[in-house]
Scaffold this motif. Structure first.
Motif, PDB file in Angstrom:
ATOM      1  N   UNK A 430      14.507   0.438   1.404  1.00 24.93           N
ATOM      2  CA  UNK A 430      13.464   1.030   0.552  1.00 24.93           C
ATOM      3  C   UNK A 430      12.392   1.783   1.107  1.00 24.93           C
ATOM      4  N   UNK A 431      12.016   2.872   0.596  1.00 26.35           N
ATOM      5  CA  UNK A 431      11.030   3.839   1.328  1.00 26.35           C
ATOM      6  C   UNK A 431       9.394   3.297   0.807  1.00 26.35           C
ATOM      7  N   UNK A 432       8.855   2.583   1.536  1.00 26.33           N
ATOM      8  CA  UNK A 432       7.314   2.407   1.051  1.00 26.33           C
ATOM      9  C   UNK A 432       6.624   3.678   1.425  1.00 26.33           C
ATOM     10  N   UNK A 433       6.477   4.373   0.443  1.00 24.40           N
ATOM     11  CA  UNK A 433       5.944   5.686   0.628  1.00 24.40           C
ATOM     12  C   UNK A 433       4.621   5.990   1.025  1.00 24.40           C
ATOM     13  N   UNK A 434       3.697   4.807   0.771  1.00 26.48           N
ATOM     14  CA  UNK A 434       2.190   4.954   0.812  1.00 26.48           C
ATOM     15  C   UNK A 434       1.264   5.724   0.129  1.00 26.48           C
ATOM     16  N   UNK A 435       1.997   6.446  -0.855  1.00 29.33           N
ATOM     17  CA  UNK A 435       1.577   7.121  -2.151  1.00 29.33           C
ATOM     18  C   UNK A 435       1.268   5.892  -3.332  1.00 29.33           C
ATOM     19  N   UNK A 436       0.326   6.153  -4.022  1.00 29.05           N
ATOM     20  CA  UNK A 436      -0.177   5.278  -5.161  1.00 29.05           C
ATOM     21  C   UNK A 436       0.102   6.129  -6.190  1.00 29.05           C
ATOM     22  N   UNK A 437       0.439   5.349  -7.252  1.00 27.99           N
ATOM     23  CA  UNK A 437       0.451   5.979  -8.856  1.00 27.99           C
ATOM     24  C   UNK A 437       0.929   5.094  -9.679  1.00 27.99           C
ATOM     25  N   UNK A 438       1.661   5.643 -10.732  1.00 28.38           N
ATOM     26  CA  UNK A 438       2.119   4.836 -11.840  1.00 28.38           C
ATOM     27  C   UNK A 438       2.990   5.468 -12.569  1.00 28.38           C
ATOM     28  N   UNK A 439       3.739   4.623 -13.477  1.00 29.41           N
ATOM     29  CA  UNK A 439       4.827   5.360 -14.411  1.00 29.41           C
ATOM     30  C   UNK A 439       4.338   4.971 -15.983  1.00 29.41           C
ATOM     31  N   UNK A 440       4.290   6.079 -16.677  1.00 32.37           N
ATOM     32  CA  UNK A 440       4.113   5.886 -18.137  1.00 32.37           C
ATOM     33  C   UNK A 440       5.353   5.052 -18.836  1.00 32.37           C
ATOM     34  N   UNK A 441       5.319   4.965 -19.987  1.00 31.62           N
ATOM     35  CA  UNK A 441       6.132   4.063 -20.731  1.00 31.62           C
ATOM     36  C   UNK A 441       7.301   5.220 -21.103  1.00 31.62           C
ATOM     37  N   UNK A 442       7.098   6.344 -21.055  1.00 31.18           N
ATOM     38  CA  UNK A 442       8.348   7.261 -20.827  1.00 31.18           C
ATOM     39  C   UNK A 442       9.114   7.391 -19.731  1.00 31.18           C
ATOM     40  N   UNK A 443       8.638   7.077 -18.748  1.00 33.78           N
ATOM     41  CA  UNK A 443       9.218   7.198 -17.282  1.00 33.78           C
ATOM     42  C   UNK A 443       8.666   8.528 -16.565  1.00 33.78           C
ATOM     43  N   UNK A 444       7.537   9.006 -16.934  1.00 32.30           N
ATOM     44  CA  UNK A 444       6.942  10.044 -15.996  1.00 32.30           C
ATOM     45  C   UNK A 444       6.218   9.273 -15.015  1.00 32.30           C
ATOM     46  N   UNK A 445       6.093   9.909 -13.920  1.00 30.98           N
ATOM     47  CA  UNK A 445       5.368   9.345 -12.651  1.00 30.98           C
ATOM     48  C   UNK A 445       4.075  10.171 -12.384  1.00 30.98           C
ATOM     49  N   UNK A 446       2.938   9.647 -12.217  1.00 30.82           N
ATOM     50  CA  UNK A 446       1.936  10.159 -11.663  1.00 30.82           C
ATOM     51  C   UNK A 446       1.273   9.844 -10.284  1.00 30.82           C
ATOM     52  N   UNK A 447       0.810  10.643  -9.334  1.00 30.18           N
ATOM     53  CA  UNK A 447       0.005  10.185  -8.444  1.00 30.18           C
ATOM     54  C   UNK A 447      -1.267   9.885  -8.459  1.00 30.18           C
ATOM     55  N   UNK A 448      -2.098   9.069  -8.203  1.00 24.33           N
ATOM     56  CA  UNK A 448      -3.355   9.010  -8.358  1.00 24.33           C
ATOM     57  C   UNK A 448      -4.154   8.927  -6.859  1.00 24.33           C
ATOM     58  N   UNK A 449      -3.581   8.474  -6.041  1.00 22.59           N
ATOM     59  CA  UNK A 449      -4.265   8.486  -4.495  1.00 22.59           C
ATOM     60  C   UNK A 449      -3.325   8.273  -3.426  1.00 22.59           C
ATOM     61  N   UNK A 450      -3.779   8.162  -2.261  1.00 21.45           N
ATOM     62  CA  UNK A 450      -2.909   7.739  -1.187  1.00 21.45           C
ATOM     63  C   UNK A 450      -3.383   6.512  -0.549  1.00 21.45           C
ATOM     64  N   UNK A 451      -2.465   5.798   0.194  1.00 20.87           N
ATOM     65  CA  UNK A 451      -2.545   4.394   0.548  1.00 20.87           C
ATOM     66  C   UNK A 451      -3.562   4.443   1.675  1.00 20.87           C
ATOM     67  N   UNK A 452      -3.013   5.315   2.408  1.00 16.78           N
ATOM     68  CA  UNK A 452      -3.964   5.474   3.761  1.00 16.78           C
ATOM     69  C   UNK A 452      -4.619   6.543   3.826  1.00 16.78           C
ATOM     70  N   UNK A 453      -5.356   7.092   5.146  1.00 17.30           N
ATOM     71  CA  UNK A 453      -6.464   8.246   5.090  1.00 17.30           C
ATOM     72  C   UNK A 453      -5.688   9.500   5.313  1.00 17.30           C
ATOM     73  N   UNK A 454      -4.471   9.610   5.446  1.00 13.13           N
ATOM     74  CA  UNK A 454      -3.730  10.878   5.698  1.00 13.13           C
ATOM     75  C   UNK A 454      -4.396  11.832   4.850  1.00 13.13           C
ATOM     76  N   UNK A 455      -4.515  13.052   5.245  1.00 12.69           N
ATOM     77  CA  UNK A 455      -5.043  14.266   4.866  1.00 12.69           C
ATOM     78  C   UNK A 455      -3.885  15.318   4.188  1.00 12.69           C
ATOM     79  N   UNK A 456      -3.811  15.827   3.111  1.00 13.46           N
ATOM     80  CA  UNK A 456      -2.809  16.665   2.595  1.00 13.46           C
ATOM     81  C   UNK A 456      -3.547  18.030   2.381  1.00 13.46           C
ATOM     82  N   UNK A 457      -3.328  18.962   3.305  1.00 11.49           N
ATOM     83  CA  UNK A 457      -4.060  20.107   3.102  1.00 11.49           C
ATOM     84  C   UNK A 457      -2.898  21.278   2.750  1.00 11.49           C
ATOM     85  N   UNK A 458      -2.844  21.662   1.739  1.00 12.30           N
ATOM     86  CA  UNK A 458      -2.053  22.729   1.058  1.00 12.30           C
ATOM     87  C   UNK A 458      -0.468  22.352   1.358  1.00 12.30           C
TER      88      UNK A 458
END
Length: 549
Positions: A430-458
């Motif tokens: 299983x891949x521990x992505x390091x991405x933080x988020x949640x799933x709603x009751x309908x099954x849609x996923x959202x990302x709300x933060x990153x676990x580490x300090x990595x920067x996502x530039x474009x």
């Protein structure tokens, strides 16, 4: 597992068909062979005015494989491909597989230090690169690597009327001590490639990623991974041989490797290449080639909206638009639809998931998180289970925020020669992505933060420590801390906080220029702030989070 056993997202699958994918081919070579058999004379690649049919691509990649074998190359060796979006990238990649090798994709923006790291870590014995990159970067690095064969080529090949806005100023260069790719292909034209047997679990690609825990690591994307997610793109989006694929993402990136190259090899849809992205040229090409599908970072679509030739009629054919790799502001999706009439579908994945693990189903609009305003990244694609877990690895219910943990046929088996990193990121497969988020009751996923300090530039991943290490090479820098800060265009950009040595001086522009000379364009800091001191913990660790906040 509660809600994950129920998998509420199944009802959101394209065409309402919850189910899986039968992987149709053992490897990418067999996958392409089936396409050649179906339509040998159909365009496989379009490059400005150049056209390469499926039959021709098959012959060219055969010749490349035969040429490799003539150099002493054997199955299992690695071929590094260091090039922009040109046909030779595809020819070399397919030819490498036909020779039983592993293709190592290298960012053409990488400079000497970065190129050396990848060549050394992968143990590549062959380097395929553009002539200019050989002259300016690779020639200085190669003596310190295991590379024994260098094959050079030019952006000017396979076309006669390339657009001056992207190819202007490029000239042919003589690269002594290297093999010219066009000469090699002509010499081995008609020769049979080596007899090799590629198994589903053989590594097809080494794609380098900073992951979530440190410096670049080679994710081992297997042939099964690649074939599965090529089929995912085809079936999730609805791509067939009547489509035209715009190669707007860099081919070295996992999106380009799967959503452009592998998808085209699977479906027979022509792959349109433009050397590098230019918004005006891209819009004109979509119009002229009647492109139907594009997948790229949101910055691509923002640039197209702001181009002087941004007219709705020009993009009338582009009905299948997907974006991933960086957060997408809902306002941008709305603006793109207003400008061109098409909806941008979110898609989410990692190098370690061989591109998509989530996507917005065909025909649906992604919901927006009412609390954060974040656009949903979609729902898990075929045969994929994604759990949201707390710090102890326990499943969290819908609505609760935690780390996303992904399992499915697209997840890589590990990192090249890094068993400890593999065990840490992929326990039990299983891949521990390091991405933080949640799933709603309908099954849609959202990302709300990153676990580490990595920067996502474009869509490009930047590891702060690497930028800091370069800053520390400047003789005036005492301390450096690098963070990601919001950016209207790139989503996030790189900012450095620096304190100077007593009695030394440097201004922000000087430090930006210093880094720019030593790093890929997406990595160097766009902003530098000089402070007397940087905040630290009692143990002396720099507080990046405090600076970011």
């Amino acid at each position: 597992m509660g809600s994950y056993d129920q998998r509420p997202w199944l009802k959101l699958y394209p065409d309402g068909q919850p189910g899986g994918i039968t992987v149709e081919f053992d490897n990418v070579v067999d996958m392409f062979a089936a396409t050649v058999a179906r339509d040998p004379d159909g365009d496989a690649i379009r490059y400005f005015d150049g056209r390469i049919s499926a039959r021709e691509l098959d012959a060219l990649s055969d010749a490349f494989a035969a040429g490799l074998a003539d150099t002493g190359f054997t199955a299992g060796e690695r071929v590094a491909i260091y090039a922009q979006n040109v046909p030779q990238f595809v020819i070399a990649q397919l030819g490498t597989w036909k020779a039983g090798g592993i293709a190592v994709s290298v960012n053409p923006m990488n400079r000497e230090r970065e190129l050396e790291l990848i060549l050394t870590d992968s143990g590549a014995s062959v380097l395929v690169c553009l002539e200019g990159l050989y002259r300016d970067v690779a020639s200085a690095v190669l003596p310190r690597t295991e590379v024994r064969t260098v094959i050079t080529t030019s952006e000017l090949e396979h076309q006669t009327r390339g657009d001056e806005r992207v190819l202007g100023g490029i000239e042919r260069i003589t690269c002594d001590g290297t093999i010219d790719m066009s000469t090699m292909l002509a010499r081995f034209r008609g020769a049979a490639p080596p007899a090799v047997r590629l198994r589903p679990d053989d590594v097809a690609l080494l794609t380098y990623t900073s992951g979530t825990t440190g410096p670049p690591k080679g994710a081992m994307n297997t042939h099964r991974n690649v074939v599965f997610n090529a089929q995912t793109f085809r079936d999730w989006i609805g791509i067939d041989h009547d489509d035209v694929v715009l190669g707007v993402a860099p081919l070295f990136h996992i999106t380009g490797l799967i959503g452009h190259v592998a998808l085209s090899l699977l479906t027979g849809a022509p792959l349109v290449l433009l050397y590098r992205f230019d918004p005006e040229v891209t819009i004109e090409t979509v119009r002229d080639e009647q492109v139907t599908f594009a997948a790229g970072s949101i910055t691509v679509f923002i640039a197209m909206m702001n181009a002087p030739n941004a007219e709705k009629a020009a993009l009338a054919s582009l009905t299948k638009v997907y974006s991933g790799g960086a957060p997408i502001p809902p306002s941008t999706v709305t603006a793109f639809r207003e400008t061109f009439g098409h909806y941008i579908n979110n898609v989410y994945g990692l190098t370690e998931t061989t591109s998509p693990s989530h996507g917005v189903p065909r025909g649906a609009d992604a919901p927006v998180d009412p609390a954060s305003g974040a656009l949903s990244v979609g729902v898990p694609v075929f045969d994929t289970v994604v759990r949201v877990v707390d710090e102890d690895g326990r499943d969290l219910p819908p609505g609760e925020i935690g780390e996303l943990v992904t399992s499915g046929p697209q997840v890589v088996p590990g990192y090249w020669n890094k068993p400890d990193e593999t065990a840490k990121a992929l326990p039990g497969g299983e891949l521990h992505t390091g991405d933080v988020g949640y799933m709603d009751a309908e099954g849609w996923f959202y990302l709300v933060d990153r676990k580490k300090d990595q920067i996502n530039a474009g869509g490009y991943k930047v590891w702060p420590r690497e930028v800091e290490d370069v800053l520390y090479e400047h003789d005036a820098v005492r301390e450096a801390a690098v963070v990601g800060v919001p950016d209207a265009y790139r989503g996030e950009t790189v900012k450095a906080f620096v304190s100077l040595r007593p009695g030394r001086s440097a201004d922000p522009d000087e430090l930006v220029a210093f880094c720019k000379q030593r790093m890929a364009a997406y990595k160097y800091p766009r902003q530098v702030e000089i402070r007397d001191d940087l905040p630290k913990t009692v143990t002396g660790k720099l507080l990046r989070r405090q600076l970011r906040d």
